[in-house]
Design a protein around this motif. Structure first.
Motif, PDB file in Angstrom:
ATOM      1  N   LEU A   7     -50.543  -6.542  62.255  1.00  0.00           N
ATOM      2  CA  LEU A   7     -49.406  -7.200  62.880  1.00  0.00           C
ATOM      3  C   LEU A   7     -49.698  -8.691  63.060  1.00  0.00           C
ATOM      4  O   LEU A   7     -48.802  -9.522  62.911  1.00  0.00           O
ATOM      5  N   GLN A   8     -50.942  -9.034  63.340  1.00  0.00           N
ATOM      6  CA  GLN A   8     -51.310 -10.450  63.476  1.00  0.00           C
ATOM      7  C   GLN A   8     -51.103 -11.191  62.154  1.00  0.00           C
ATOM      8  O   GLN A   8     -50.592 -12.310  62.141  1.00  0.00           O
ATOM      9  N   GLU A   9     -51.484 -10.582  61.047  1.00  0.00           N
ATOM     10  CA  GLU A   9     -51.260 -11.206  59.735  1.00  0.00           C
ATOM     11  C   GLU A   9     -49.759 -11.369  59.466  1.00  0.00           C
ATOM     12  O   GLU A   9     -49.330 -12.395  58.934  1.00  0.00           O
ATOM     13  N   LEU A  10     -48.979 -10.369  59.854  1.00  0.00           N
ATOM     14  CA  LEU A  10     -47.529 -10.448  59.682  1.00  0.00           C
ATOM     15  C   LEU A  10     -46.956 -11.561  60.557  1.00  0.00           C
ATOM     16  O   LEU A  10     -46.099 -12.330  60.113  1.00  0.00           O
ATOM     17  N   GLY A 118     -36.739 -14.316  67.238  1.00  0.00           N
ATOM     18  CA  GLY A 118     -36.766 -13.090  68.033  1.00  0.00           C
ATOM     19  C   GLY A 118     -37.808 -12.111  67.514  1.00  0.00           C
ATOM     20  O   GLY A 118     -38.550 -11.495  68.293  1.00  0.00           O
ATOM     21  N   THR A 119     -37.889 -12.013  66.212  1.00  0.00           N
ATOM     22  CA  THR A 119     -38.873 -11.119  65.583  1.00  0.00           C
ATOM     23  C   THR A 119     -40.304 -11.539  65.903  1.00  0.00           C
ATOM     24  O   THR A 119     -41.107 -10.727  66.354  1.00  0.00           O
ATOM     25  N   VAL A 120     -40.617 -12.829  65.683  1.00  0.00           N
ATOM     26  CA  VAL A 120     -42.000 -13.268  65.911  1.00  0.00           C
ATOM     27  C   VAL A 120     -42.366 -13.260  67.392  1.00  0.00           C
ATOM     28  O   VAL A 120     -43.517 -12.996  67.742  1.00  0.00           O
ATOM     29  N   ARG A 121     -41.394 -13.501  68.244  1.00  0.00           N
ATOM     30  CA  ARG A 121     -41.672 -13.434  69.682  1.00  0.00           C
ATOM     31  C   ARG A 121     -42.065 -12.008  70.066  1.00  0.00           C
ATOM     32  O   ARG A 121     -43.016 -11.793  70.807  1.00  0.00           O
ATOM     33  N   THR A 122     -41.361 -11.019  69.505  1.00  0.00           N
ATOM     34  CA  THR A 122     -41.688  -9.619  69.774  1.00  0.00           C
ATOM     35  C   THR A 122     -43.085  -9.275  69.257  1.00  0.00           C
ATOM     36  O   THR A 122     -43.856  -8.609  69.951  1.00  0.00           O
ATOM     37  N   PHE A 123     -43.423  -9.739  68.058  1.00  0.00           N
ATOM     38  CA  PHE A 123     -44.771  -9.508  67.530  1.00  0.00           C
ATOM     39  C   PHE A 123     -45.814 -10.113  68.471  1.00  0.00           C
ATOM     40  O   PHE A 123     -46.822  -9.481  68.791  1.00  0.00           O
ATOM     41  N   ALA A 124     -45.586 -11.353  68.897  1.00  0.00           N
ATOM     42  CA  ALA A 124     -46.534 -12.041  69.780  1.00  0.00           C
ATOM     43  C   ALA A 124     -46.670 -11.297  71.118  1.00  0.00           C
ATOM     44  O   ALA A 124     -47.772 -11.190  71.658  1.00  0.00           O
TER      45      ALA A 124
END
Length: 175
Positions: A7-10, A118-124
């Motif tokens: 998930l970090q790489e994504l 929104g997507t990257v905030r959720t990943f973070a």
């Protein structure tokens, strides 16, 4: 192309995509401001350009925290959205109709950015990257505010475009 396995790489890959998208936008927004006829729309594009520079700085900071470079990816979606916007700039249209088309193009960009942030905030969030979450949320809030401002402008400019169209139809009927 390397394999993304975590998930970090994504997250890093998606942040690179947003970084490139924002960089492309810094070149497109001045053209949109120049093409706009309505002073409020022109000012809105110029204000968003200033914000876009801040968005890039936040993405730089997020990538610093992840110890990764923000460069190295081309955002194909933004490339396409900007190409559509350039078509609107070149169209032969009455001033209000052109402004309505520019708002539509700008809102497509905003909605793409809102989805991306929104997507990257959720990943973070999932990765426990609280400082990155804060940076991304700030940008996400600004993108949503820009979209609200464009919607408000569209309300008046679309009516003006409709009225212009009716006036042109009446002129053609008289000929």
């Amino acid at each position: 192309m390397s394999k993304t396995t975590t998930l970090q790489e994504l997250l890093i890959d998606e942040l690179k995509d947003l970084y490139n998208a924002e960089t492309q936008l810094t070149k497109a927004l001045p053209k949109m401001a120049k093409a706009a006829n309505d002073e409020n729309l022109k000012a809105g594009f110029e204000e968003h350009l200033d914000q876009t520079h801040e968005h890039i700085a936040r993405l730089d900071r997020a990538m610093e925290l992840l110890e990764a470079s923000p460069k190295g990816k081309t955002c194909k979606a933004m490339k396409g959205l900007i190409a559509e916007g350039e078509e609107k700039i070149k169209e032969d249209a009455s001033p209000a109709v052109k402004d309505a088309a520019l708002i539509g193009a700008a809102q497509k960009v905003e909605h793409y950015e809102i989805a991306g942030y929104g997507t990257v905030r959720t990943f973070a969030e999932l990765l426990g990257e609280d400082e990155i979450v804060s940076l991304l949320q700030e940008t996400l809030d600004e993108e949503a505010e820009t979209d609200r401002k464009l919607t408000a402008l569209a309300s008046s400019l679309n009516l003006k475009a409709e009225t212009e169209g009716e006036e042109e139809d009446e002129e053609e009927d008289e000929e």
